[in-house]
Design a protein around this motif. Structure first.
Motif, PDB file in Angstrom:
ATOM      1  N   ARG A  82       0.842  -1.193   0.000  1.00 21.57           N
ATOM      2  CA  ARG A  82       0.000   0.000   0.000  1.00 21.57           C
ATOM      3  C   ARG A  82       0.880   1.247   0.000  1.00 21.57           C
ATOM      4  O   ARG A  82       1.648   1.469   0.930  1.00 21.57           O
ATOM      5  N   ARG A  83       0.804   2.031  -1.076  1.00 22.30           N
ATOM      6  CA  ARG A  83       1.466   3.332  -1.095  1.00 22.30           C
ATOM      7  C   ARG A  83       0.783   4.255  -0.094  1.00 22.30           C
ATOM      8  O   ARG A  83      -0.441   4.265   0.020  1.00 22.30           O
ATOM      9  N   LEU A  84       1.583   5.057   0.612  1.00 27.24           N
ATOM     10  CA  LEU A  84       1.053   5.976   1.607  1.00 27.24           C
ATOM     11  C   LEU A  84       0.997   7.412   1.095  1.00 27.24           C
ATOM     12  O   LEU A  84       0.530   8.297   1.791  1.00 27.24           O
ATOM     13  N   ILE A  85       1.479   7.621  -0.130  1.00 25.17           N
ATOM     14  CA  ILE A  85       1.306   8.880  -0.855  1.00 25.17           C
ATOM     15  C   ILE A  85       0.475   8.540  -2.093  1.00 25.17           C
ATOM     16  O   ILE A  85       0.913   7.749  -2.928  1.00 25.17           O
ATOM     17  N   PRO A  86      -0.735   9.098  -2.217  1.00 21.89           N
ATOM     18  CA  PRO A  86      -1.587   8.726  -3.342  1.00 21.89           C
ATOM     19  C   PRO A  86      -0.916   9.000  -4.692  1.00 21.89           C
ATOM     20  O   PRO A  86      -0.308  10.059  -4.904  1.00 21.89           O
ATOM     21  N   ALA A  87      -1.028   8.045  -5.588  1.00 20.80           N
ATOM     22  CA  ALA A  87      -0.532   8.206  -6.954  1.00 20.80           C
ATOM     23  C   ALA A  87      -1.583   8.931  -7.794  1.00 20.80           C
ATOM     24  O   ALA A  87      -2.752   9.026  -7.395  1.00 20.80           O
ATOM     25  N   PRO A  88      -1.213   9.478  -8.939  1.00 21.07           N
ATOM     26  CA  PRO A  88      -2.189  10.143  -9.797  1.00 21.07           C
ATOM     27  C   PRO A  88      -3.386   9.246 -10.084  1.00 21.07           C
ATOM     28  O   PRO A  88      -3.230   8.083 -10.458  1.00 21.07           O
ATOM     29  N   GLY A  89      -4.584   9.806  -9.848  1.00 21.89           N
ATOM     30  CA  GLY A  89      -5.817   9.062 -10.086  1.00 21.89           C
ATOM     31  C   GLY A  89      -6.338   8.318  -8.882  1.00 21.89           C
ATOM     32  O   GLY A  89      -7.484   7.879  -8.878  1.00 21.89           O
ATOM     33  N   GLU A  90      -5.516   8.164  -7.839  1.00 22.00           N
ATOM     34  CA  GLU A  90      -5.963   7.489  -6.623  1.00 22.00           C
ATOM     35  C   GLU A  90      -6.669   8.483  -5.702  1.00 22.00           C
ATOM     36  O   GLU A  90      -6.414   9.696  -5.782  1.00 22.00           O
ATOM     37  N   PRO A  91      -7.560   7.985  -4.818  1.00 24.29           N
ATOM     38  CA  PRO A  91      -8.178   8.875  -3.833  1.00 24.29           C
ATOM     39  C   PRO A  91      -7.119   9.605  -3.015  1.00 24.29           C
ATOM     40  O   PRO A  91      -6.159   8.995  -2.543  1.00 24.29           O
ATOM     41  N   GLY A  92      -7.270  10.909  -2.864  1.00 25.67           N
ATOM     42  CA  GLY A  92      -6.306  11.716  -2.143  1.00 25.67           C
ATOM     43  C   GLY A  92      -5.263  12.365  -3.027  1.00 25.67           C
ATOM     44  O   GLY A  92      -4.506  13.241  -2.570  1.00 25.67           O
ATOM     45  N   ASP A  93      -5.199  11.979  -4.293  1.00 22.17           N
ATOM     46  CA  ASP A  93      -4.235  12.552  -5.228  1.00 22.17           C
ATOM     47  C   ASP A  93      -4.360  14.074  -5.280  1.00 22.17           C
ATOM     48  O   ASP A  93      -3.366  14.812  -5.276  1.00 22.17           O
ATOM     49  N   GLU A  94      -5.603  14.557  -5.265  1.00 23.43           N
ATOM     50  CA  GLU A  94      -5.843  15.997  -5.405  1.00 23.43           C
ATOM     51  C   GLU A  94      -5.326  16.801  -4.208  1.00 23.43           C
ATOM     52  O   GLU A  94      -5.107  18.013  -4.316  1.00 23.43           O
ATOM     53  N   THR A  95      -5.109  16.134  -3.071  1.00 28.98           N
ATOM     54  CA  THR A  95      -4.672  16.869  -1.873  1.00 28.98           C
ATOM     55  C   THR A  95      -3.219  17.323  -1.969  1.00 28.98           C
ATOM     56  O   THR A  95      -2.773  18.096  -1.131  1.00 28.98           O
ATOM     57  N   TRP A  96      -2.479  16.827  -2.960  1.00 30.86           N
ATOM     58  CA  TRP A  96      -1.101  17.254  -3.178  1.00 30.86           C
ATOM     59  C   TRP A  96      -1.018  18.377  -4.209  1.00 30.86           C
ATOM     60  O   TRP A  96       0.089  18.763  -4.619  1.00 30.86           O
ATOM     61  N   GLY A  97      -2.134  18.884  -4.635  1.00 32.45           N
ATOM     62  CA  GLY A  97      -2.145  20.004  -5.566  1.00 32.45           C
ATOM     63  C   GLY A  97      -1.448  19.661  -6.873  1.00 32.45           C
ATOM     64  O   GLY A  97      -1.678  18.597  -7.452  1.00 32.45           O
ATOM     65  N   ASP A  98      -0.579  20.567  -7.305  1.00 29.30           N
ATOM     66  CA  ASP A  98       0.119  20.382  -8.581  1.00 29.30           C
ATOM     67  C   ASP A  98       1.495  19.749  -8.424  1.00 29.30           C
ATOM     68  O   ASP A  98       2.276  19.733  -9.381  1.00 29.30           O
ATOM     69  N   VAL A  99       1.794  19.230  -7.233  1.00 32.46           N
ATOM     70  CA  VAL A  99       3.103  18.604  -7.026  1.00 32.46           C
ATOM     71  C   VAL A  99       3.179  17.318  -7.858  1.00 32.46           C
ATOM     72  O   VAL A  99       2.348  16.423  -7.689  1.00 32.46           O
ATOM     73  N   PRO A 100       4.127  17.205  -8.777  1.00 31.24           N
ATOM     74  CA  PRO A 100       4.241  15.987  -9.586  1.00 31.24           C
ATOM     75  C   PRO A 100       4.454  14.756  -8.712  1.00 31.24           C
ATOM     76  O   PRO A 100       5.054  14.843  -7.636  1.00 31.24           O
ATOM     77  N   ASN A 101       3.970  13.625  -9.182  1.00 29.22           N
ATOM     78  CA  ASN A 101       4.060  12.392  -8.412  1.00 29.22           C
ATOM     79  C   ASN A 101       5.481  12.102  -7.958  1.00 29.22           C
ATOM     80  O   ASN A 101       5.724  11.750  -6.801  1.00 29.22           O
ATOM     81  N   GLU A 102       6.455  12.275  -8.848  1.00 40.18           N
ATOM     82  CA  GLU A 102       7.836  11.912  -8.515  1.00 40.18           C
ATOM     83  C   GLU A 102       8.458  12.842  -7.488  1.00 40.18           C
ATOM     84  O   GLU A 102       9.512  12.527  -6.920  1.00 40.18           O
ATOM     85  N   GLN A 103       7.823  13.992  -7.216  1.00 33.91           N
ATOM     86  CA  GLN A 103       8.357  14.924  -6.234  1.00 33.91           C
ATOM     87  C   GLN A 103       7.636  14.857  -4.888  1.00 33.91           C
ATOM     88  O   GLN A 103       7.938  15.636  -3.986  1.00 33.91           O
ATOM     89  N   ARG A 104       6.691  13.954  -4.742  1.00 34.83           N
ATOM     90  CA  ARG A 104       5.979  13.807  -3.470  1.00 34.83           C
ATOM     91  C   ARG A 104       6.838  12.999  -2.507  1.00 34.83           C
ATOM     92  O   ARG A 104       7.342  11.932  -2.850  1.00 34.83           O
TER      93      ARG A 104
END
Length: 245
Positions: A145-167
């Motif tokens: 289980r990833r603990l940082i949502p990936a693009p398209g997963e629930p919670g993804d929007e809570t990281w704003g415009d931060v690219p997935n690889e920079q989370r």
């Protein structure tokens, strides 16, 4: 003839198993203190450069039937024969050079599964910020289980415009807790990285699932619910402490 269960119980009775630094595990006679066996894992030369020196210590290990189960500094999970200290199985969780992570706690056992978390390094990427379940008898991975949502997963929007690889952040570096009646695992999740919302460019975002308590279905790894203690916190106030049922 002793039953298999009875034999397994006898092999760990009156023994003290101690996790030491640098992936050493020792077994002692709990009544006398006499040394029984030691397990010493081979350490890659570049390991602590990649995962950090604080990976050298571990708070706990797990006991399942006749096995001692622990997570290693080089991002494996492994089982030892409790009688002899011989390795029974091992499974790689992460490539420590590619998705660098460390830990400061070992696994727990939940209905035959060894549940473990990792403390992801900022340079290890979001795929290092995980929890995983392995079959405690064979070492086979059952879920992660990833603990940082990936693009398209629930919670993804809570990281704003931060690219997935920079989370970054969202580590699970303390032992989880398990409720067998609910079949839920409870885990504390640590801070986001960088700590400041301006540095992350997530102003106004919750940055899930950091600074949270999460409940995970033990069979599937799905997040059943979460409670975020400090939404989008800007301080290094970890919330990964043990959850006691």
């Amino acid at each position: 003839h002793l039953s298999l269960r009875r034999q397994r119980q006898m092999c760990i009775r009156d023994r003290l198993f101690v996790p030491q630094a640098n992936d050493v595990i020792e077994a002692f006679n709990a009544a006398t203190g006499d040394f029984i066996w030691a397990y010493r894992r081979d350490i890659p030369e570049d390991l602590y450069e990649m995962v950090g020196g604080n990976a050298r210590n571990n708070r706990n290990l797990a006991i399942y039937e006749d096995k001692i189960i622990n997570t290693s500094d080089d991002n494996h999970i492994f089982a030892l024969d409790a009688r002899t200290g011989a390795q029974v199985w091992e499974t790689e969780i992460l490539d420590y050079q590619l998705n660098s992570a460390t830990h400061s706690s070992g696994p727990i056992i939940a209905d035959g599964l060894a549940i473990s978390g990792r403390s992801c390094r900022p340079w290890g990427g979001p795929n290092a910020c995980i929890m995983a379940a392995h079959n405690a008898s064979t070492g086979e991975e059952v879920w992660r289980r990833r603990l940082i949502p990936a693009p398209g997963e629930p919670g993804d929007e809570t990281w704003g415009d931060v690219p997935n690889e920079q989370r970054r952040g969202g580590s699970a570096w303390m032992p989880a807790s398990y409720d067998p009646e609910l079949d839920l695992i409870f885990q504390g999740i640590a801070v986001p990285i960088p700590w400041g919302s301006i540095q992350r460019d997530t102003r106004g975002g919750d940055v899930l699932y950091t600074n949270s308590t999460i409940a995970i279905d033990a069979d599937t790894g799905e997040i059943e619910w979460y409670f975020q203690h400090i939404p989008g916190g800007n301080w290094d106030l970890d919330h990964p402490f043990e959850r006691i049922v």
